[in-house]
Write a protein that holds these residues in place. Structure first.
Motif, mmCIF file in Angstrom:
data_model
loop_
_atom_site.group_PDB
_atom_site.id
_atom_site.type_symbol
_atom_site.label_atom_id
_atom_site.label_comp_id
_atom_site.label_asym_id
_atom_site.label_seq_id
_atom_site.Cartn_x
_atom_site.Cartn_y
_atom_site.Cartn_z
ATOM 1 N N LYS A 70 -9.499 44.404 49.352
ATOM 2 C CA LYS A 70 -9.455 43.601 48.136
ATOM 3 C C LYS A 70 -8.971 42.196 48.451
ATOM 4 O O LYS A 70 -7.800 41.997 48.779
ATOM 5 C CB LYS A 70 -8.548 44.267 47.101
ATOM 6 N N THR A 98 -6.248 48.443 54.862
ATOM 7 C CA THR A 98 -6.030 48.239 53.428
ATOM 8 C C THR A 98 -4.930 49.148 52.913
ATOM 9 O O THR A 98 -4.557 50.123 53.582
ATOM 10 C CB THR A 98 -7.343 48.485 52.652
ATOM 11 N N SER A 99 -4.424 48.852 51.721
ATOM 12 C CA SER A 99 -3.404 49.750 51.163
ATOM 13 C C SER A 99 -4.016 50.841 50.296
ATOM 14 O O SER A 99 -3.317 51.743 49.851
ATOM 15 C CB SER A 99 -2.378 48.943 50.362
ATOM 16 N N ASN A 101 -6.003 54.190 49.482
ATOM 17 C CA ASN A 101 -6.520 55.407 50.120
ATOM 18 C C ASN A 101 -7.410 56.174 49.141
ATOM 19 O O ASN A 101 -7.532 57.376 49.199
ATOM 20 C CB ASN A 101 -5.388 56.282 50.645
ATOM 21 N N SER A 102 -8.010 55.409 48.220
ATOM 22 C CA SER A 102 -8.888 56.049 47.244
ATOM 23 C C SER A 102 -10.139 56.579 47.939
ATOM 24 O O SER A 102 -10.753 55.899 48.755
ATOM 25 C CB SER A 102 -9.271 55.029 46.157
ATOM 26 N N TYR B 338 -4.921 52.971 41.331
ATOM 27 C CA TYR B 338 -5.127 52.543 42.709
ATOM 28 C C TYR B 338 -4.816 51.078 42.884
ATOM 29 O O TYR B 338 -4.310 50.661 43.925
ATOM 30 C CB TYR B 338 -6.533 52.892 43.188
ATOM 31 N N ALA B 341 -1.265 51.040 43.272
ATOM 32 C CA ALA B 341 -0.906 51.446 44.621
ATOM 33 C C ALA B 341 -1.063 50.268 45.575
ATOM 34 O O ALA B 341 -0.185 49.977 46.392
ATOM 35 C CB ALA B 341 -1.804 52.603 45.047
ATOM 36 N N HIS B 342 -2.165 49.581 45.411
ATOM 37 C CA HIS B 342 -2.474 48.471 46.301
ATOM 38 C C HIS B 342 -1.521 47.306 46.070
ATOM 39 O O HIS B 342 -0.909 46.786 46.998
ATOM 40 C CB HIS B 342 -3.920 48.046 46.048
ATOM 41 N N ARG B 345 2.459 48.141 46.460
ATOM 42 C CA ARG B 345 2.932 48.483 47.798
ATOM 43 C C ARG B 345 2.947 47.266 48.720
ATOM 44 O O ARG B 345 3.715 47.240 49.689
ATOM 45 C CB ARG B 345 2.103 49.609 48.391
ATOM 46 N N ARG B 349 5.888 46.413 51.236
ATOM 47 C CA ARG B 349 5.662 46.317 52.680
ATOM 48 C C ARG B 349 6.372 45.063 53.227
ATOM 49 O O ARG B 349 7.011 45.095 54.277
ATOM 50 C CB ARG B 349 4.172 46.231 52.928
#
Lengths: 164, 556
Positions: A70, A98-99, A101-102, B338, B341-342, B345, B349
């Motif tokens: 993204k 990437t972050s 994990n979909s 999601y 999540a992205h 996080r 990090r």
């Protein structure tokens, strides 16, 4: 041509860029050349050698492309799809970092032709470990396609695309 | 009614039989009654005897009266075919007696023969007076036996004939009456049956009608008015197709055409306009009678049913829309989580990475509290990341589409133990699995996730310094398998047994026993998604037994 392999990192988060550089330094004694672009469009500019990226001495074609999924302007998937259609670049090794994990993202990545898909670890030490593994595998162990073969295949691709 | 009629006819038949006996003239004790009676009125015995002798020969019944008064008295009680009467009598004379007889309606036409011995010059006057009084004849004394006999027998014959005629007329009348009664009773029966049939027509809640092939109603029962509001006349005044809903007219017209050509009963449903301009749904059953050019129609108001159907239909549509919306919302939720999540996080990090960088590069320059602060940033960031991950997997668990199937519990447990191995080694735990384990009807991924949580808990929640000891076994019921995980941990007080399965419920501080408080909520949700249940049996300091009940693999 150049002795050191080039890694191109497409990553929009400056924190992640700094942490990646740091982790890469920890991971490998080999001096890899790391180039960073901040979004999808910039990645395409770099790879196609547009404007400032025309100078391949300063901005050599990478051996490995690490793509965030993204990103602004153009997503990692769009960059990859574009890349696989470029005769000179279609065999470039692309690893998603990437972050997400979909399952859907993973599927789309492989469908677009990703060589590998990795989820960014939160823990820095894990990040170091991950980069070590990636560089060892993709830059050292993995057999690279000779440039002549790329040229030959791009000829073929041009012919076949002309026929279609 | 028929029965009563037959009862009545019985005595009449009997009477007819009696009369027949009389006609045949067979000897019978009752015959004298049937003999024809002749009344002889004279005051003089000698004259009486002469006449009596003549008449006796005729074999008829002769009744004698000595005076006019006696004659009148006798006639009150008895019928006579003929009266023979002397003109000259003391008291009432013949003429006066005749006049009195004639006054009675009953004797209006009785023949009277006068007997007289008057001189010739009187004869004319006598005779005319006698005839005026209705005498039929006039005999001069001395009476000639032959003449008398002939005259009397003529009258007797006449009387008999008249009587016979009367009887026949009577019989005829009786027969006619009988026939009439019969007809009346049949008509009555028919009328009654029709009335009863009519009642069906009149009392029916359904709409009954007879319509002509010309498209007009001929006859309608009262239900039409009740259902539609029109009067009988209003409905008959216009072609009945006119009141159909414009959208149904085509259907109905084609149905009616079918009816006119065929003979089969047809059923169809249409909307029909009421007097108040609203429409009601009618279900039409119609049968044609082409010979009569009539349609027999039976219609039922099915508005309620149609409305219910429409409602169900619209509810179904709404439901489908809702499902689409929900699916869409679900997808959005998935995307949203999601993106969380992205996006969440990434800064974590950075926090983690830079705290580590700080410790690595500048740790030597920091004193102990400075290092501890940096370490706290590291551990908090790690904890938050775990929270986000657990929440995501809990959310995912609730929404994910799963398909259940047979799962080999032993294989699933192998996977679980492999995943827990570092933890087991670290804690020097002993895990004892009592094989064989029964297979279950479940989803392998969910089951592994569930068991990893339970086994991890049993390794985690032990008193300091205690080596975890875990025993795992199954029991089988009729349709269920119960898997138990018994530990030697710190146990759970009874009052917390319900709470622990809810999200974010924690009984211990994170420092004592690290965790996010989502693990058992995931366990409970996973069991629920697989059609099972979870529970715990435990007391403080006595260890815990967590159990999962799952459906058995159905026998095929």
């Amino acid at each position: 041509m150049s002795r050191t392999a080039t890694i191109l990192l497409a990553e929009d988060d400056p924190n992640d860029v700094i942490l990646f550089q740091r982790a890469l330094g920890r991971a490998s004694s080999n001096a890899y050349s790391l180039k960073v672009v901040r979004d999808g469009e910039e990645a395409i500019s770099y790879l196609s050698g547009q404007s400032i990226y025309a100078d391949r001495n300063l901005y050599p074609l990478p051996t490995l492309l690490l793509l965030d999924l993204k990103m602004p302007r153009k997503s990692g998937l769009e960059v990859l799809s574009w890349l696989r259609k470029q005769p000179q670049l279609r065999y470039l090794i692309v690893v998603f970092l990437t972050s997400s994990n979909s399952a859907e993202d993973i599927r789309l990545a492989y469908e677009a032709g990703a060589n590998s898909y990795l989820v960014k670890p939160v823990e820095f030490t894990e990040m170091v470990e991950l980069i070590r593994n990636v560089s060892v595998y993709w830059l050292e162990l993995n057999e690279k396609l000779p440039l002549s073969a790329i040229a030959a295949s791009s000829e073929g691709a041009r012919t076949s695309s002309g026929n279609s | 009614m028929t029965d009563m009629a037959s009862n009545q006819t019985a005595p009449e038949d009997e009477r007819r039989n009696v009369e027949r006996t009389v006609e045949t003239g067979s000897p019978d004790p009752r015959q004298h009654e049937d003999k024809i009676s002749i009344l002889l009125v004279d005051d003089r015995a000698d004259k009486l005897l002469a006449v009596e002798t003549v008449i006796a020969e005729l074999g008829q019944n002769l009744v004698i009266a000595r005076s006019g008064e006696e004659a009148l008295r006798l006639m009150l009680h008895q019928d006579f075919a003929l009266v023979l009467m002397d003109v000259h009598m003391p008291g009432l004379d013949g003429f006066e007696t005749a006049a009195l007889i004639r006054q009675r309606k009953r004797f209006e036409h009785i023949p009277i023969i006068f007997l007289t011995a008057t001189t010739t010059h009187d004869t004319q006057a006598h005779a005319s007076r006698g005839y005026c009084l209705g005498a039929v004849d006039y005999l001069l004394a001395p009476v000639l036996p032959d003449v008398l006999r002939a005259k009397v027998s003529t009258f007797v014959e006449l009387f008999r004939k008249t009587k016979e005629l009367k009887r026949q007329a009577e019989r005829l009348r009786e027969v006619e009456t009988q026939n009439f009664k019969q007809q009346l009773s049949e008509t009555n029966d028919r009328l009654e049956a029709e009335t009863k049939r009519n009642r069906f027509f009149l009392l029916s809640i359904d709409l009954l009608a007879i319509a002509g092939f010309d498209g007009y109603f001929k006859q309608l029962n009262p239900s039409w008015e009740k259902a539609l509001g029109y009067s009988d006349e209003e409905l008959k005044a216009r072609p009945f197709l006119e009141l159909l809903h414009p959208l149904d007219r085509e259907t109905a017209t084609s149905e009616i055409e079918h009816l006119k050509t065929g003979s089969a009963i047809r059923y169809f449903e249409t909307r029909y306009r009421c007097r108040d301009e609203t429409y009601r749904w009618l279900g039409w059953t119609a049968a044609p009678f082409p010979e009569e050019g009539l349609l027999y129609i039976f219609a039922r108001d099915i508005t309620a049913r149609r409305l219910a159907e429409e409602k169900i239909l619209s509810l179904n549509e709404q439901l489908e829309k809702r499902v689409v919306q929900l699916t869409e919302t679900n997808r959005e939720m998935e995307t949203f989580t999601y993106s969380i999540a992205h996006d969440l996080r990434a800064p974590l990090r950075a926090m983690l990475g830079f705290s580590r960088a700080l410790l690595d590069d500048y740790g030597a320059k920091m004193d102990a509290p400075g290092q501890e602060f940096a370490n706290r940033i590291v551990s908090s960031a790690k904890r938050m990341d775990q929270l986000i991950q657990d929440l995501l997997s809990y959310g995912h668990l609730s929404r994910e589409q799963i398909t259940l199937g047979p799962v080999k519990l032993e294989a699933a447990l192998d996977e679980v133990l492999k995943e827990c191995e570092p933890h087991v080694l670290e804690k020097e735990a002993e895990i004892q699995v009592e094989t064989p384990l029964s297979d279950v009807w479940a989803h392998e991924g969910l089951l592994v996730e569930l068991l990893v949580n339970l086994v991890s808990n049993s390794l985690k929640f032990v008193a300091p310094g205690v080596k975890p000891s875990v025993r795992i076994w199954t029991e089988e019921g009729d349709a269920w398998v119960r898997l138990s995980i018994q530990d030697n941990g710190i146990g759970i007080a009874t009052e917390h047994h319900q709470r622990i399965f809810h999200v974010f419920e924690r009984l211990h501080s994170a420092e004592q026993y690290p965790g996010t408080g989502i693990g058992l909520a995931i366990v409970s949700k996973a069991a629920e998604r697989m059609g099972g249940r979870v529970g715990v049996e435990s007391q403080s300091d006595r260890g815990s037994r967590f159990w999962v009940v799952l459906p058995k693999v159905p026998r095929s």
